[in-house]
Motif scaffolding. Structure first.
Motif, PDB file in Angstrom:
ATOM      1  N   GLU A 158       1.931  11.965  -7.150  1.00 48.06           N
ATOM      2  CA  GLU A 158       1.436  10.600  -6.981  1.00 48.06           C
ATOM      3  C   GLU A 158       1.340  10.246  -5.498  1.00 48.06           C
ATOM      4  O   GLU A 158       0.344   9.676  -5.038  1.00 48.06           O
ATOM      5  N   ARG A 172      -1.629  11.911  -3.924  1.00 46.77           N
ATOM      6  CA  ARG A 172      -2.861  11.283  -4.391  1.00 46.77           C
ATOM      7  C   ARG A 172      -3.063   9.927  -3.719  1.00 46.77           C
ATOM      8  O   ARG A 172      -4.144   9.607  -3.239  1.00 46.77           O
ATOM      9  N   ARG A 173      -1.991   9.133  -3.652  1.00 47.83           N
ATOM     10  CA  ARG A 173      -2.108   7.800  -3.054  1.00 47.83           C
ATOM     11  C   ARG A 173      -2.483   7.882  -1.573  1.00 47.83           C
ATOM     12  O   ARG A 173      -3.182   7.012  -1.064  1.00 47.83           O
ATOM     13  N   ALA A 193       0.836  -1.203   0.000  1.00 47.53           N
ATOM     14  CA  ALA A 193       0.000   0.000   0.000  1.00 47.53           C
ATOM     15  C   ALA A 193       0.871   1.253   0.000  1.00 47.53           C
ATOM     16  O   ALA A 193       0.472   2.294  -0.505  1.00 47.53           O
ATOM     17  N   GLN A 241      -6.201   7.778  -0.821  1.00 46.87           N
ATOM     18  CA  GLN A 241      -6.942   6.671  -1.427  1.00 46.87           C
ATOM     19  C   GLN A 241      -8.175   6.230  -0.650  1.00 46.87           C
ATOM     20  O   GLN A 241      -9.159   5.827  -1.234  1.00 46.87           O
ATOM     21  N   ARG A 293       3.431   2.037  -1.685  1.00 44.53           N
ATOM     22  CA  ARG A 293       4.246   2.226  -2.891  1.00 44.53           C
ATOM     23  C   ARG A 293       4.462   3.717  -3.167  1.00 44.53           C
ATOM     24  O   ARG A 293       3.526   4.508  -3.104  1.00 44.53           O
ATOM     25  N   VAL A 294       5.698   4.042  -3.471  1.00 42.18           N
ATOM     26  CA  VAL A 294       6.030   5.422  -3.789  1.00 42.18           C
ATOM     27  C   VAL A 294       7.030   5.387  -4.949  1.00 42.18           C
ATOM     28  O   VAL A 294       7.902   4.525  -4.991  1.00 42.18           O
TER      29      VAL A 294
END
Lengths: 280, 472
Positions: A261, A264-265, A233, A268, A235-236
């Motif tokens: 990104e 934004r993530r 979860a 979620q 992830r970058v």
């Protein structure tokens, strides 16, 4: 079960908790984080370690009241109560932990801290300051009453700069503006900047450092479940490669992070979180 | 002739109903059904089923006891070789193992060995459905426990390998302590396999309690390699041997564009939220996102689990798999159940890009049709893209279920512990690693495999640890 030994509201939205967790306290190094789950039905919440005391077997974390879970973790738990789980330390320690004394001696660190991120700057600054490394710390908040850890940090660096948006104390403006002033107007030289705070703050710190030519390290507070590399979860994108904040980080080269990104993530589960807050 | 009786069907929850709940799909046999099914066994002189079982459970012997109605005796037979019968009876791929070798299967249907194993274990656990006495002793603790021998062994990971290793050692008198990284014991049985295939409180917890009843202690929230390392376990905590059963927990991604869009999850994340963190229950805080239309990429058991979970959470769900139905690595039973529940299958199809909307959320997946070419190293015909066959599948959730690999943390933090090129720990047949006193087994060595193989490896390592400590 992990007993809460101290609880203190540092400002209206940030609480400090000292928790009994002997194994974590013994192993924790600057830059690492832990995961707390308050009770059987709670979420696993990653929190950066703000202090650890191996002799007394305690760790300190600060919690910001953001969603339903963090409200519950602070409002429903008092001194003497226990959290169901405290697991850690997670992630890699800050890179300076592995530097040779010669390397360390050549460094001049500046930290930029914002909001909740101020607390985890403390063990890092302290670790460096204790070893005689030059450390300046800039902490920022909207207004004076929201600044945290000023006293602790005051004793853990050479120069502490307070910044407030409204000018109620210290420099009027954001931390990055203060850094520009220190470098451009006062001629300060820094070999490295560490920025810890909200993602938007770290993004601008990375941009400013890029402009000033200072290498910048950031600490990613991504969403995560297990914290051991299992869920992905967190992830970058760093320099075009997918990394896991939990096992590859949490600290990365700020100039390489895909900030849009990452931001934004981190939103979620916003709809689910909003629904949970409304239910509360 | 016994073999004239047709295989006794197992009662299952109606697919239309179960598509909306997380209750177990299969109800299992009751006493009468089990005894009737057991009567079908031919008791072959050279039972091939036993050779098909990775831990060589004495299958005809336990079935004979079931046929005669002595279920406690049946449990005792199973307990000689298996520590987790209630789990294995549910999740083993029997069709390729014991049942795959059953002589009755040549012309008709094999004996339902898995269902019988499950029945015996549930009976022991006092399951209401089987009508067993509620105070039944556990199949796991069926064997006698030796007097404490004063030796300490650490087991890392409380999944099937760790539990099996720990229970054998405890039976032989060792003081066994299990370290678990998550907040609950069970490993993949807890975080990976859904409630509707393996009920957590009713089945898994009882198996774990049975291991604890042998004197094994389980400490959760300890990540060996971070919280404490193996050298400290030897030097400071007094353990004489360590078993590493840390599984294969790292998810794989495809490396295609759009994989970091919001709404793309690993099956591990999705299943952990739902199984371990109980997101499907309103009273838990865990958020989960199944969306309206979910695509699950992959064709293994985990893909089926993720798809059937997404379906139960309300998503119209499609499995996207690059080979054809015949190559699906998932168990036939799981594929059958998934289809019954209304999961769609896009076979011979592979995603090439995940598409996002203006907010960075998944809006679809660009896929390409595949055809089967020459067999690859695994012997399966490898899928080859059909040029120009790209098309778009609309979806708002993508769940990547492409397999997992072992976590490198322990190897990285333990000097002398070597890894294979694929990331597993190097270990010999007995489980001995490249470092003295450290043993390993299960997915941590082999990469993702089955519960029964992990259990078997855990038990082999237990014997090796026993020999190692006694020989010191």
């Amino acid at each position: 079960m992990f007993k809460i030994l101290e609880k203190q509201m540092l400002n209206p939205v940030i609480a400090k908790m000292v928790i009994e967790a002997p194994r974590v306290a013994k192993a924790a190094l600057p830059g690492q984080f832990l995961i707390v789950r308050d009770g059987e039905k709670g979420e696993r919440i990653p929190l950066t370690i703000s202090d650890s005391d191996p002799a007394n077997g305690t760790v300190t974390v600060v919690i910001q009241l953001i969603g339903a879970s963090t409200h519950r973790m602070v409002e429903d738990y008092n001194v003497g109560d226990c959290y169901a789980d405290v697991v850690g330390p997670l992630g890699n320690p800050s890179d300076f932990v592995n530097m040779s004394p010669e390397e360390l001696g050549a460094q001049r660190y500046v930290f930029i801290a914002g909001g909740l991120g101020t607390a985890p700057v403390y063990p890092q600054a302290k670790w460096l300051h204790d070893r005689g490394v030059a450390v300046d710390v800039i902490i920022g908040a909207r207004t004076k009453d929201l600044l945290i850890y000023t006293e602790e940090l005051g004793g853990a660096c050479d120069n502490l700069y307070l910044c407030t948006d409204d000018g109620s104390v210290g420099f009027r403006g954001v931390g990055t503006a203060k850094l520009e002033q220190l470098v451009n107007e006062e001629g300060r030289k820094y070999t490295r900047c560490v920025a810890i705070g909200p993602m938007i703050m770290m993004k601008f710190a990375a941009l400013t450092c890029g402009k000033l030519g200072i290498p910048v390290v950031v600490s990613m507070n991504s969403l995560m479940v297990d914290g051991t590399g299992m869920c992905g979860a967190c992830r970058v994108s760093v320099g075009g490669e997918t990394k896991f904040s939990c096992v590859d980080g949490p600290e990365f080269d700020g100039s390489l992070v895909d900030w849009d990104e990452a931001m934004r993530r981190s939103r979620q589960y916003k709809p689910e979180e909003t629904a949970a807050m409304e239910k509360k | 002739m016994a073999n004239k009786i047709p295989r006794v069907p197992v009662r299952e929850q109606d697919p239309k109903v179960r598509a909306h709940n997380f209750e177990e799909v299969s109800y299992g046999y009751n006493k009468e059904e089990a005894m009737l099914e057991a009567s079908r066994c031919l008791h072959c002189k050279k039972p091939l089923c036993v050779t098909g079982c990775p831990v060589n459970i004495r299958i005809p012997d336990f079935i004979e006891q079931v046929a005669g109605g002595d279920f406690d005796a049946a449990a005792a037979v199973i307990a000689m070789d298996s520590s987790l019968p209630a789990v294995c009876g549910r999740v083993c791929p029997q069709e390729t193992q014991c049942e795959g070798k059953c002589i009755l299967g040549v012309k008709g249907e094999p004996v339902a060995i898995g269902k019988l194993e499950r029945f015996v274990a549930d009976w022991q656990h006092g399951d209401q459905n089987t009508g067993a006495a509620p105070d039944g002793f556990s199949a796991c603790s069926g064997a006698p426990i030796a007097a404490p021998n004063g030796h300490k062994v650490a087991v890392i990971g409380s999944g099937p390998a760790g539990l099996a290793c720990a229970s054998d050692l405890a039976k032989w008198g060792y003081q066994v302590h299990i370290f678990e990284a998550l907040h609950k014991a069970g490993g993949v049985l807890a975080y990976g396999i859904p409630e509707f295939r393996l009920p957590k409180d009713k089945v898994l917890q009882k198996e774990i309690d049975a291991v604890k009843a042998l004197g094994v202690t389980i400490e959760t929230d300890v990540i060996v390699g971070r919280t404490v390392n193996i050298d400290e376990l030897f030097d400071k905590e007094g353990y004489e041997a360590v078993f590493v059963g840390t599984g294969a927990g790292l998810p794989r991604f495809m490396g295609i564009p759009g994989e970091n869009l919001s709404g793309v999850f690993s099956a591990n994340e999705f299943l952990t939220r739902n199984n371990l963190m109980k997101a499907f229950r309103d009273d838990y805080m865990t958020p989960i996102h199944a969306g309206r239309k979910a695509c699950v990429v992959g064709g293994g058991n985990v893909a089926m689990d993720a798809a059937r979970t997404a379906l139960r959470l309300g998503a119209d769900t499609t499995i996207v798999y690059r080979r054809s139905e015949a190559e699906l690595p998932a168990r036939q039973e799981e594929v059958h159940h998934a289809k019954e529940e209304g999961i769609h299958f896009e076979l011979l199809t592979n995603p090439v890009e995940i598409l996002g909307d203006e907010n960075g959320w998944v809006r679809g997946m660009k896929c390409i049709r595949m055809e089967l070419g020459e067999p690859d190293a695994s012997g399966r015909r490898s899928p080859v893209p059909v040029p120009g066959s790209e098309f778009i599948v609309e979806c708002d959730t993508v769940i990547m279920s492409l397999g997992t690999s072992p976590n490198p943390l322990i190897a990285k933090t333990t000097p002398g512990l070597e890894r294979t090129r694929k990331g597993g720990l190097v270990a010999d047949e007995s489980g001995a690693t490249t470092r003295e006193g450290i043993f390993a087994g299960g997915d941590a060595v082999t990469g993702a495999a089955t519960v029964i193989l992990a259990m078997g490896a855990g038990r082999k390592a237990a014997s090796a640890i026993d020999a190692y400590i006694k020989g010191k």
